[in-house]
Design a protein around this motif. Structure first.
Motif, mmCIF file in Angstrom:
data_model
loop_
_atom_site.group_PDB
_atom_site.id
_atom_site.type_symbol
_atom_site.label_atom_id
_atom_site.label_comp_id
_atom_site.label_asym_id
_atom_site.label_seq_id
_atom_site.Cartn_x
_atom_site.Cartn_y
_atom_site.Cartn_z
ATOM 1 N N THR A 186 19.373 38.270 -37.954
ATOM 2 C CA THR A 186 19.389 39.499 -37.158
ATOM 3 C C THR A 186 18.344 40.462 -37.702
ATOM 4 N N ALA A 187 18.282 40.577 -39.019
ATOM 5 C CA ALA A 187 17.285 41.451 -39.649
ATOM 6 C C ALA A 187 15.868 40.969 -39.345
ATOM 7 N N VAL A 188 15.645 39.658 -39.383
ATOM 8 C CA VAL A 188 14.315 39.112 -39.092
ATOM 9 C C VAL A 188 13.913 39.433 -37.659
ATOM 10 N N VAL A 189 14.784 39.144 -36.698
ATOM 11 C CA VAL A 189 14.464 39.405 -35.288
ATOM 12 C C VAL A 189 14.246 40.897 -35.056
ATOM 13 N N THR A 190 15.071 41.713 -35.654
ATOM 14 C CA THR A 190 14.939 43.162 -35.490
ATOM 15 C C THR A 190 13.607 43.645 -36.057
ATOM 16 N N THR A 191 13.207 43.095 -37.181
ATOM 17 C CA THR A 191 11.924 43.466 -37.790
ATOM 18 C C THR A 191 10.757 42.984 -36.935
ATOM 19 N N LEU A 192 10.825 41.737 -36.482
ATOM 20 C CA LEU A 192 9.726 41.177 -35.678
ATOM 21 C C LEU A 192 9.548 41.896 -34.351
ATOM 22 N N THR A 193 10.628 42.446 -33.816
ATOM 23 C CA THR A 193 10.554 43.081 -32.500
ATOM 24 C C THR A 193 10.587 44.602 -32.572
ATOM 25 N N GLY A 194 10.711 45.122 -33.768
ATOM 26 C CA GLY A 194 10.725 46.574 -33.969
ATOM 27 C C GLY A 194 9.467 47.012 -34.686
ATOM 28 N N PRO A 195 9.559 47.202 -35.997
ATOM 29 C CA PRO A 195 8.404 47.710 -36.742
ATOM 30 C C PRO A 195 7.173 46.804 -36.665
ATOM 31 N N HIS A 196 7.373 45.514 -36.447
ATOM 32 C CA HIS A 196 6.240 44.587 -36.397
ATOM 33 C C HIS A 196 6.052 43.969 -35.010
ATOM 34 N N ALA A 197 6.425 44.719 -33.977
ATOM 35 C CA ALA A 197 6.316 44.206 -32.608
ATOM 36 C C ALA A 197 4.870 43.871 -32.241
ATOM 37 N N ASP A 198 3.909 44.725 -32.620
ATOM 38 C CA ASP A 198 2.506 44.419 -32.296
ATOM 39 C C ASP A 198 2.055 43.131 -32.973
ATOM 40 N N ARG A 199 2.475 42.942 -34.201
ATOM 41 C CA ARG A 199 2.098 41.716 -34.915
ATOM 42 C C ARG A 199 2.702 40.498 -34.226
ATOM 43 N N THR A 200 3.948 40.614 -33.793
ATOM 44 C CA THR A 200 4.609 39.498 -33.122
ATOM 45 C C THR A 200 3.952 39.222 -31.775
ATOM 46 N N ARG A 201 3.633 40.271 -31.024
ATOM 47 C CA ARG A 201 2.919 40.086 -29.754
ATOM 48 C C ARG A 201 1.567 39.409 -29.997
ATOM 49 N N ALA A 202 0.891 39.836 -31.049
ATOM 50 C CA ALA A 202 -0.409 39.232 -31.375
ATOM 51 C C ALA A 202 -0.242 37.740 -31.682
ATOM 52 N N ARG A 203 0.817 37.389 -32.416
ATOM 53 C CA ARG A 203 1.054 35.969 -32.726
ATOM 54 C C ARG A 203 1.262 35.163 -31.458
ATOM 55 N N TYR A 204 2.105 35.663 -30.574
ATOM 56 C CA TYR A 204 2.338 34.951 -29.310
ATOM 57 C C TYR A 204 1.055 34.863 -28.485
ATOM 58 N N ALA A 205 0.293 35.947 -28.427
ATOM 59 C CA ALA A 205 -0.964 35.937 -27.682
ATOM 60 C C ALA A 205 -1.941 34.915 -28.274
ATOM 61 N N LEU A 206 -1.983 34.839 -29.598
ATOM 62 C CA LEU A 206 -2.863 33.867 -30.252
ATOM 63 C C LEU A 206 -2.419 32.434 -29.965
ATOM 64 N N PHE A 207 -1.113 32.194 -29.987
ATOM 65 C CA PHE A 207 -0.608 30.869 -29.633
ATOM 66 C C PHE A 207 -1.126 30.459 -28.262
ATOM 67 N N LEU A 208 -1.033 31.364 -27.311
ATOM 68 C CA LEU A 208 -1.459 31.056 -25.946
ATOM 69 C C LEU A 208 -2.977 30.935 -25.847
ATOM 70 N N GLU A 209 -3.674 31.888 -26.396
ATOM 71 C CA GLU A 209 -5.138 31.915 -26.312
ATOM 72 C C GLU A 209 -5.784 30.723 -27.010
ATOM 73 N N LEU A 210 -5.205 30.298 -28.111
ATOM 74 C CA LEU A 210 -5.821 29.245 -28.911
ATOM 75 C C LEU A 210 -5.240 27.865 -28.637
ATOM 76 N N SER A 211 -4.508 27.734 -27.546
ATOM 77 C CA SER A 211 -3.878 26.439 -27.264
ATOM 78 C C SER A 211 -4.901 25.320 -27.120
ATOM 79 N N SER A 212 -6.135 25.651 -26.781
ATOM 80 C CA SER A 212 -7.171 24.617 -26.661
ATOM 81 C C SER A 212 -8.018 24.488 -27.922
#
Length: 183
Positions: free
Chosen positions: A85-111
């Protein structure tokens, strides 16, 4: 004290997480970080080098976030639920931009498997940690349990990042963990 390189990487992560990967240019990173023009390109000559640096910085931050889960054995379902719960809360709260960036990179770099490799390695390490913890709590089928738990976690994280930032976490994690242990 934060170095120029770290400031550039942190600014690049914020840009990617708030405006998308295309916003992550050397000049925009310099501006976002409050650095003199050309500072980012002094450390990261190419876009691929900047992407690789961002990926490494994201992984470093996420490892720090996961440190409580990796500190040692978890002895109860409630402790497991509290940690994740603490991990998810951190990833989607104080580090939401970092988490969004990770997901965006996963998608962008799929090739681009080479650039995506560190992201996949980070995810694999997290999945292995979750598998070990679920097995330690008595999961009947730890491999299937971790697949379900990781899918649930991605869904919850995406939901909080895109639909409902205030969505409750603990109750959902508790239900998912109990279901993974029983399946």
């Amino acid at each position: 004290m934060t170095t120029t390189k770290e400031r550039a990487l942190d600014a690049a992560i914020c840009l990617a997480g708030s405006q998308g990967i295309r916003a992550m240019t050397h000049a925009r990173v310099d501006a976002a970080a409050g650095l003199p023009k050309g500072s980012t390109s002094n450390h990261f000559r190419t876009r691929d080098a900047l992407l690789a640096g961002v990926i490494a910085r994201i992984a470093e931050g996420e490892r720090a976030d996961l440190a409580p889960a990796a500190r040692g054995p978890i002895h109860s379902i409630d402790e497991f639920v509290d940690v994740f719960t603490a991990v998810v809360t951190t990833l989607t709260g104080p580090h939401a931009d970092r988490t969004r960036a990770r997901y965006a990179l996963f998608l962008e770099l799929s090739s681009d498997p080479e650039l995506q490799a560190p992201l996949r390695a980070q995810r694999a390490a997290f999945a292995e940690l979750a598998r070990i913890l679920l097995a330690g709590l008595g999961a009947k089928h730890p491999d299937a349990a971790v697949e379900a738990f990781m899918a649930f976690g991605d869904g919850l994280i995406l939901h909080r990042l895109t639909v409902d930032p205030g969505a409750p976490v603990r109750r959902s994690v508790a239900i998912a963990v109990r279901g993974c242990l029983e399946a």
